[in-house]
Scaffold this motif. Structure first.
Motif, mmCIF file in Angstrom:
data_model
loop_
_atom_site.group_PDB
_atom_site.id
_atom_site.type_symbol
_atom_site.label_atom_id
_atom_site.label_comp_id
_atom_site.label_asym_id
_atom_site.label_seq_id
_atom_site.Cartn_x
_atom_site.Cartn_y
_atom_site.Cartn_z
ATOM 1 N N ALA A 216 14.553 -1.877 -31.109
ATOM 2 C CA ALA A 216 13.373 -1.908 -31.983
ATOM 3 C C ALA A 216 13.722 -1.996 -33.463
ATOM 4 O O ALA A 216 12.962 -2.569 -34.247
ATOM 5 C CB ALA A 216 12.514 -0.675 -31.728
ATOM 6 N N HIS A 217 14.854 -1.402 -33.870
ATOM 7 C CA HIS A 217 15.093 -1.280 -35.317
ATOM 8 C C HIS A 217 16.406 -1.915 -35.767
ATOM 9 O O HIS A 217 17.271 -2.244 -34.964
ATOM 10 C CB HIS A 217 15.003 0.185 -35.727
ATOM 11 N N ASP A 218 16.530 -2.032 -37.086
ATOM 12 C CA ASP A 218 17.689 -2.691 -37.699
ATOM 13 C C ASP A 218 18.999 -2.082 -37.218
ATOM 14 O O ASP A 218 19.084 -0.882 -36.952
ATOM 15 C CB ASP A 218 17.624 -2.547 -39.234
ATOM 16 N N GLY A 219 20.026 -2.897 -37.178
ATOM 17 C CA GLY A 219 21.357 -2.417 -36.781
ATOM 18 C C GLY A 219 21.410 -2.069 -35.301
ATOM 19 O O GLY A 219 22.229 -1.241 -34.884
ATOM 20 N N ASN A 224 14.927 0.162 -26.530
ATOM 21 C CA ASN A 224 14.882 -1.218 -26.055
ATOM 22 C C ASN A 224 13.434 -1.707 -26.046
ATOM 23 O O ASN A 224 12.528 -0.955 -25.703
ATOM 24 C CB ASN A 224 15.439 -1.299 -24.630
ATOM 25 N N THR A 225 13.247 -2.957 -26.422
ATOM 26 C CA THR A 225 11.907 -3.551 -26.417
ATOM 27 C C THR A 225 11.965 -4.819 -25.570
ATOM 28 O O THR A 225 13.018 -5.166 -25.041
ATOM 29 C CB THR A 225 11.501 -3.975 -27.847
ATOM 30 N N GLY A 226 10.860 -5.540 -25.521
ATOM 31 C CA GLY A 226 10.880 -6.853 -24.866
ATOM 32 C C GLY A 226 11.687 -7.868 -25.656
ATOM 33 O O GLY A 226 12.042 -8.922 -25.150
ATOM 34 N N GLY A 227 11.993 -7.557 -26.921
ATOM 35 C CA GLY A 227 12.722 -8.487 -27.800
ATOM 36 C C GLY A 227 12.031 -8.538 -29.156
ATOM 37 O O GLY A 227 10.833 -8.783 -29.233
ATOM 38 N N MET A 228 12.774 -8.287 -30.219
ATOM 39 C CA MET A 228 12.202 -8.209 -31.576
ATOM 40 C C MET A 228 12.488 -9.454 -32.401
ATOM 41 O O MET A 228 12.121 -9.527 -33.578
ATOM 42 C CB MET A 228 12.765 -6.984 -32.310
ATOM 43 N N GLY A 229 13.183 -10.408 -31.802
ATOM 44 C CA GLY A 229 13.467 -11.634 -32.545
ATOM 45 C C GLY A 229 14.596 -12.385 -31.873
ATOM 46 O O GLY A 229 15.342 -11.818 -31.061
ATOM 47 N N THR A 230 14.691 -13.672 -32.189
ATOM 48 C CA THR A 230 15.702 -14.524 -31.545
ATOM 49 C C THR A 230 16.187 -15.577 -32.541
ATOM 50 O O THR A 230 15.481 -15.912 -33.491
ATOM 51 C CB THR A 230 15.088 -15.274 -30.343
ATOM 52 N N VAL A 231 17.385 -16.063 -32.266
ATOM 53 C CA VAL A 231 17.859 -17.252 -32.972
ATOM 54 C C VAL A 231 18.419 -18.234 -31.941
ATOM 55 O O VAL A 231 18.842 -17.836 -30.849
ATOM 56 C CB VAL A 231 18.966 -16.942 -34.019
ATOM 57 N N PRO A 339 8.174 0.422 -29.228
ATOM 58 C CA PRO A 339 7.648 0.193 -27.873
ATOM 59 C C PRO A 339 6.988 1.429 -27.255
ATOM 60 O O PRO A 339 6.673 1.404 -26.069
ATOM 61 C CB PRO A 339 8.913 -0.175 -27.095
ATOM 62 N N GLU A 340 6.806 2.485 -28.044
ATOM 63 C CA GLU A 340 6.079 3.639 -27.504
ATOM 64 C C GLU A 340 4.596 3.463 -27.852
ATOM 65 O O GLU A 340 4.109 2.354 -27.884
ATOM 66 C CB GLU A 340 6.707 4.922 -28.039
ATOM 67 N N LYS A 341 3.923 4.571 -28.172
ATOM 68 C CA LYS A 341 2.470 4.496 -28.402
ATOM 69 C C LYS A 341 2.143 3.760 -29.700
ATOM 70 O O LYS A 341 2.810 3.962 -30.704
ATOM 71 C CB LYS A 341 1.909 5.918 -28.470
ATOM 72 N N TYR A 342 1.152 2.909 -29.667
ATOM 73 C CA TYR A 342 0.727 2.205 -30.887
ATOM 74 C C TYR A 342 -0.781 2.001 -30.829
ATOM 75 O O TYR A 342 -1.387 2.072 -29.763
ATOM 76 C CB TYR A 342 1.450 0.858 -31.005
ATOM 77 N N GLU A 343 -1.364 1.739 -31.998
ATOM 78 C CA GLU A 343 -2.813 1.499 -32.067
ATOM 79 C C GLU A 343 -3.102 0.005 -31.995
ATOM 80 O O GLU A 343 -2.260 -0.813 -32.345
ATOM 81 C CB GLU A 343 -3.367 2.076 -33.365
ATOM 82 N N GLY A 377 -1.701 -5.693 -29.005
ATOM 83 C CA GLY A 377 -0.510 -5.414 -28.200
ATOM 84 C C GLY A 377 0.595 -4.837 -29.058
ATOM 85 O O GLY A 377 0.429 -4.650 -30.273
ATOM 86 N N GLY A 378 1.732 -4.548 -28.415
ATOM 87 C CA GLY A 378 2.881 -3.984 -29.125
ATOM 88 C C GLY A 378 3.562 -5.042 -29.969
ATOM 89 O O GLY A 378 3.750 -4.899 -31.171
#
Ligand code: AMP
Ligand code: GLY
Length: 425
Positions: A216-219, A224-231, A339-343, A377-378
């Motif tokens: 989810a975060h830098d470094g 783990n998330t579904g994916g925060m970015g790609t190249v 990826p936990e609780k969000y509004e 969504g998240g």
């Protein structure tokens, strides 16, 4: 031609945008789609897991071709059911989708056919799983057998964590029935590469390689998330590695699925680790990756609908699958807390993020509320830039992502940083 795309995330948005480039495509229905997809397709409020509803809709609306994008409907036999009423599809039937739906199936397949992967054993008894996990060195990896939204993989640094992992998956059933069996496997190290490949069950044509950023975060910190970015492309996927993968992994996998009577047609996703011993399979997915698709499809020069039909009709060998040689970066904007609780329901200001020919904003979790775009969504949006080189693609994707705002939104600031380091080495 009337098309139907099952799913409603950024991946489906990228697929729909690409399908629209074919002049034969007159109409696309998205089931269920989302607030942003509504600008590119007609959204129909039928959930991607409502197989009866999907089949009924396909029959009533007379769709000519269906693309089933997410893992759940594929594992539930959506393609089998659509085939049964005569609708051609892009996507594997349920027996082939097992390659993702069951990690035990995938690992046993690799063992049987000599496809390189981490050493492992499978267990349905928690005591035996624990004993095996404690018998070797650490870290050790414990994986729930079934689909678990990418969260059923636990990397254990010591005996206490390994015991806790077996308990969480098998006894507490945190991932439900997908934890009835587990795979306990050796921890591998090396850069990770995602390769999506088109296949008609006979030949396999890999797409440009990509690199996901799962934490989810830098470094690479946080959950783990579904994916925060790609190249794309992934600099670790050199021509030599690609050649080995084709020979040792891609072709043997297609042959193994055929030998098992489970021919795979559609997009097969190879999650690879380039270890000191060569490339090994970390996981298979039976579908396009999300957000890998958001960087891969914008670089596809050939026509997507033509390729999808070739996968279904067994004519991929004679169909061109070409990429344009440029680079892409996708930065995910997520809801605070993901990826936990969000509004949900926060107003989105796109701020002109798509105001250049090399920029695309794909919608993952958005909805329309009284005609205005809100979060739902998240992962909310994927901002993709294409450019002649990776540094420019990263720069442009971030410049565009900075323009977007919604309350609580966040992104990683280092998408592509590892790839850049590899290039500069
Ligand atoms: P999966 O859902 O199987 O792709 O696993 C999620 C992530 O866990 C992968 O992208 C890897 O970063 C990591 N992982 C999975 N299996 C292993 C392994 N055997 N060794 C090291 N890392 C792993
Ligand atoms: N981004 C990883 C996946 O789609 O499974």
């Amino acid at each position: 031609m009337k098309l139907m795309v099952v799913g409603g995330g950024g991946r489906e948005h990228a697929i729909i945008r690409k399908l629209k480039e074919n002049p034969d495509v007159d109409k696309i229905y998205a089931l269920p789609g989302n607030g942003g997809i509504a600008a590119d397709a007609e959204c129909v409020p039928i959930a991607a897991t409502d197989i009866d509803g999907i089949v009924r809709f396909a029959r009533q609306s007379g769709v000519d071709f269906a693309v089933v994008a997410p893992d759940d409907p594929l594992a539930l036999g959506c393609v089998d059911r659509l085939h049964a009423i005569g609708v051609p599809c892009f996507g594997p039937e349920a027996k082939a989708a097992q390659i993702e739906a069951s990690k035990v199936f995938a690992k046993d397949l690799m063992k049987k056919y000599g496809i390189p992967t981490a050493k492992y054993e499978t267990f349905s008894d928690p005591a035996e799983a624990e004993a095996y996990a404690l018998s070797g060195s650490f870290p050790v990896v414990v994986k729930a057998d079934g689909l678990a939204l990418g969260k059923g993989v636990l990397i254990c640094e010591d005996a206490a964590q390994a015991k806790a992992a077996v308990k969480t998956i098998m006894l507490d059933k945190q991932f439900g029935e997908s934890g009835a069996k587990v795979v306990v496997e050796e921890f591998l190290t090396g850069p990770e590469v995602s390769v999506l490949a088109f296949t008609d069950g006979k030949c396999v044509k890999p797409m440009v390689s990509s690199m996901d950023h799962k934490r989810a975060h830098d470094g690479d910190t946080g959950l783990n998330t579904g994916g925060m970015g790609t190249v794309a492309p992934n600099p670790y996927y050199t021509p030599e590695v690609a050649e080995r993968c084709m020979k040792e992994i891609f072709l043997p996998t297609i042959a193994a699925m055929n030998a098992e009577g489970r021919p795979f047609r559609g997009c097969l996703y190879f999650g690879l680790m380039i270890t000191a011993d060569g490339p090994k399979v970390i996981e298979y997915n039976c579908r396009f990756g999300d957000p890998e698709t958001q960087v891969v499809l914008p670089l596809l020069k050939s026509d997507l609908f033509t390729i999808m039909r070739a996968c279904e009709y067994g004519t991929l060998e004679s169909t061109s699958v070409e990429f344009d040689g440029s680079s892409a970066c996708c930065v995910i904007l997520a809801s605070g807390g993901y990826p936990e609780k969000y509004e949900k329901g926060k107003a989105i200001d796109l701020g002109g993020a798509e105001d250049a020919a090399n920029l695309r904003v794909y919608h993952s979790g958005t909805a329309l509320k009284d005609g205005a775009l809100v979060t739902s969504g998240g992962r909310v949006l994927g901002v993709t830039a294409t450019a002649s080189d990776l540094p420019s693609a990263i720069r442009d994707a971030y410049a565009a992502a900075e323009k977007v705002s919604f309350e609580g939104g966040f992104m990683r600031h280092d998408i592509g940083a590892r790839a850049l380091k590899a290039i500069q080495k």
